[in-house]
Design a protein around this motif. Structure first.
Motif, short mmCIF file in Angstrom:
data_model
loop_
_atom_site.label_atom_id
_atom_site.label_comp_id
_atom_site.label_asym_id
_atom_site.label_seq_id
_atom_site.Cartn_x
_atom_site.Cartn_y
_atom_site.Cartn_z
N UNK A 1 0.71 -1.26 -0.02
CA UNK A 1 -0.15 -0.10 0.07
C UNK A 1 0.87 1.19 -0.17
N UNK A 2 0.49 2.20 -0.80
CA UNK A 2 1.29 3.46 -1.01
C UNK A 2 0.30 4.73 -0.36
N UNK A 3 1.35 5.79 0.09
CA UNK A 3 0.46 7.06 0.33
C UNK A 3 0.66 7.93 -0.94
N UNK A 4 -0.35 8.83 -1.02
CA UNK A 4 -0.32 9.51 -2.17
C UNK A 4 -0.49 10.93 -1.14
N UNK A 5 0.21 11.98 -1.75
CA UNK A 5 0.30 13.26 -0.98
C UNK A 5 0.23 14.39 -2.19
N UNK A 6 -0.61 15.51 -1.91
CA UNK A 6 -0.45 16.63 -2.78
C UNK A 6 0.51 17.65 -2.25
N UNK A 7 1.79 17.98 -3.10
CA UNK A 7 2.34 19.15 -2.49
C UNK A 7 2.31 20.30 -3.15
N UNK A 8 2.77 21.48 -2.46
CA UNK A 8 2.95 22.77 -3.39
C UNK A 8 4.20 22.63 -4.31
N UNK A 9 3.80 22.87 -5.44
CA UNK A 9 5.22 22.66 -6.35
C UNK A 9 5.47 24.17 -6.93
N UNK A 10 4.65 25.14 -6.90
CA UNK A 10 4.94 26.58 -7.05
C UNK A 10 3.98 27.30 -6.83
N UNK A 21 0.66 22.52 -8.16
CA UNK A 21 0.58 21.34 -7.08
C UNK A 21 1.39 20.06 -8.01
N UNK A 22 1.71 19.30 -7.02
CA UNK A 22 2.27 17.96 -7.64
C UNK A 22 1.88 16.87 -6.70
N UNK A 23 1.50 15.78 -7.32
CA UNK A 23 0.87 14.64 -6.63
C UNK A 23 2.19 13.53 -6.39
N UNK A 24 2.54 13.23 -5.11
CA UNK A 24 3.69 12.42 -4.94
C UNK A 24 3.18 11.11 -4.35
N UNK A 25 4.07 10.08 -4.55
CA UNK A 25 3.87 8.78 -3.95
C UNK A 25 4.92 8.32 -3.03
N UNK A 96 -4.11 17.15 6.21
CA UNK A 96 -3.43 17.50 5.01
C UNK A 96 -4.05 16.89 3.83
N UNK A 97 -3.61 17.15 2.53
CA UNK A 97 -3.93 16.76 1.16
C UNK A 97 -3.20 15.69 1.04
N UNK A 98 -3.76 14.41 1.78
CA UNK A 98 -3.09 13.13 1.64
C UNK A 98 -3.73 11.92 1.83
N UNK A 99 -3.39 10.80 1.61
CA UNK A 99 -4.22 9.48 1.83
C UNK A 99 -4.05 9.16 3.33
N UNK A 305 -13.91 12.96 -6.60
CA UNK A 305 -13.30 11.63 -6.22
C UNK A 305 -11.92 11.51 -6.52
N UNK A 306 -11.29 11.14 -5.27
CA UNK A 306 -9.82 10.93 -5.38
C UNK A 306 -8.85 11.97 -5.20
N UNK A 307 -7.88 11.57 -4.52
CA UNK A 307 -7.07 12.93 -4.16
C UNK A 307 -6.29 13.61 -5.55
N UNK A 308 -6.07 12.91 -6.43
CA UNK A 308 -5.50 13.34 -7.71
C UNK A 308 -6.43 14.45 -8.29
N UNK A 309 -7.73 14.40 -7.75
CA UNK A 309 -8.87 15.46 -8.51
C UNK A 309 -8.83 16.88 -7.53
N UNK A 310 -8.22 16.78 -6.50
CA UNK A 310 -8.29 17.94 -5.46
C UNK A 310 -7.72 19.14 -6.27
#
Ligand SMILES: NC(=O)c1ccc[n+]([C@@H]2O[C@H](COP(=O)([O-])OP(=O)(O)OC[C@H]3O[C@@H](n4cnc5c(N)ncnc54)[C@H](OP(=O)(O)O)[C@@H]3O)[C@@H](O)[C@H]2O)c1
Length: 331
Positions: A1-10, A21-25, A96-99, A305-310
């Motif tokens: 199982x992995x964790x997804x997070x949205x970080x501030x990219x710029x 924004x950037x989605x990181x795993x 936070x913006x993460x799973x 639906x889903x963190x990637x859509x945040x």
């Protein structure tokens, strides 16, 4: 199982873009001593997050580049090495913006989906609800029969403000963007009227909806709307200044022209940040949960639906694409 997070990219200039924004795993971390691991179920998207994307002085420190975006979430405790929380507990707080979030328990509150759904703790039974309750009742102090106007009336905070005003025997007038939102505010939420600030005849609509003037203006948007509302305030009116969303991404600030009305009409205008008023939360939450459970306050929601859509949902919320509380369903 992995964790997804949205970080501030710029840091955005003007309106944020998805590329900010950037989605990181990464691997799901283990909680250390005194910590707990939370699997986030629902993420709240809120206008204040736009200000946290900027560097510089505000009421809270900015998110740093590469850091996980701040945000409230509801989740389930997956494992705990913290005395106050056990596996299986449901919690709400700054996760936070993460799973998956590691927390030391700061700002976390245990919640149960008994009479209201868990996601309500991010909306009408959470921070936006308390904001409406505190701002309206403590600062606005409306009396029965008075006229209460609220902007962003179809949103998370505004929708609750107008419904509380009705429960207190006031005349509730919303201001919202477009005829569809306005008819929802009246038809679904029971406001007495709603004025479309995007319409060419906004000022005439506002005057027609407030024949006795305005006693309390719950201010969420700033700019031209505030400037026009100032002209309809009654003597000794009150303005809880909750938000200024029209200015958060503005590259040039709006120059208010009617500030003189504050003096002429002896108006109290008070800014507030709901997190400063921790002592007010328990009683406000009890009352809000009761009203929601009894069907006296209705909740409107928009769900992505889903963190990637945040990021996309967040940008949409700032543009007014949401109706009611903007949430992201994570699990
Ligand atoms: N002080 C505090 O402690 C506190 C706490 C929570 C929220 N707030 C503030 O309360 C306000 C509402 O927050 P919320 O969470 O309830 O968000 P929301 O109302 O659910 O969503 C934001 C809404 O703002 C409206 N909007 C966007 N740009 C606008 C513009 N240029 N002019 C007028 N309206 C505009 C949009 O509705 P339309 O389609 O109607 O334009 C949009 O749906 C925000 O200003 C927020 O910062 C303050």
């Amino acid at each position: 199982m992995h964790r997804l997070q949205v970080v501030l990219a710029s840091r955005p200039t003007g309106e944020p873009k998805e590329a900010d924004f950037r989605l990181v795993e990464s691997a799901v971390p283990e909680p250390g001593e005194g910590q707990l691991l939370v699997g986030n179920l629902w993420l709240s998207l809120d206008p204040y997050m736009r200000m946290r994307m900027n560097a510089g002085r505000s009421y809270a420190k900015p998110v740093e580049l590469g850091e996980v975006m701040v945000g409230g979430a509801v989740g389930e405790v997956l494992s705990s090495r913290h005395a106050a929380f056990a596996k299986g507990d449901h919690v709400v707080g700054p996760l936070g913006w993460q799973t998956h979030a590691i927390s030391d328990g700061s700002g976390l509150r245990r919640v149960e989906a008994k009479t209201i759904p868990l996601r309500a703790y991010l909306g009408a039974a959470g921070m936006p609800g308390v904001t409406a309750h505190f701002g309206l009742l403590e600062i606005g102090a409306p009396k029965e029969g008075e006229t209460v106007v609220v902007s962003a009336a179809a949103g998370a905070v505004g929708s609750v403000v107008g419904q509380i005003a009705k429960l207190r025997g006031c005349r509730a007038i919303g201001i919202a963007g477009g005829p569809a939102k306005c008819s929802l505010v009246v038809g679904e939420l029971g406001f007495d009227a709603c004025v479309d600030y995007r319409a060419a005849d906004f000022e005439q609509q506002l005057a027609a909806a407030t024949p006795q003037g305005i006693d309390v203006y719950f201010e969420n948007v700033g700019g031209r709307v505030l400037d026009r509302v100032l002209l309809r305030m009654n003597d000794f009116g009150r303005i809880p200044l909750c938000g200024q969303i029209s200015q958060y991404s503005a590259t040039e600030p709006y120059g208010l022209t009617n500030v003189g009305a504050l003096l002429v009409h002896r108006i109290k205008l008070q800014g507030f940040i709901v997190s400063d008023h921790a002592e007010q939360w328990p009683a406000a939450l009890t009352e809000l949960e009761h009203w929601i459970g009894a069907g006296r306050i209705k909740m409107l929601e928009t769900i992505a639906e889903g963190l990637g859509k945040a990021p996309r949902a967040f940008i949409g919320m700032l543009r007014g694409e949401n109706i009611g509380k903007q949430l992201v369903k994570l699990a």
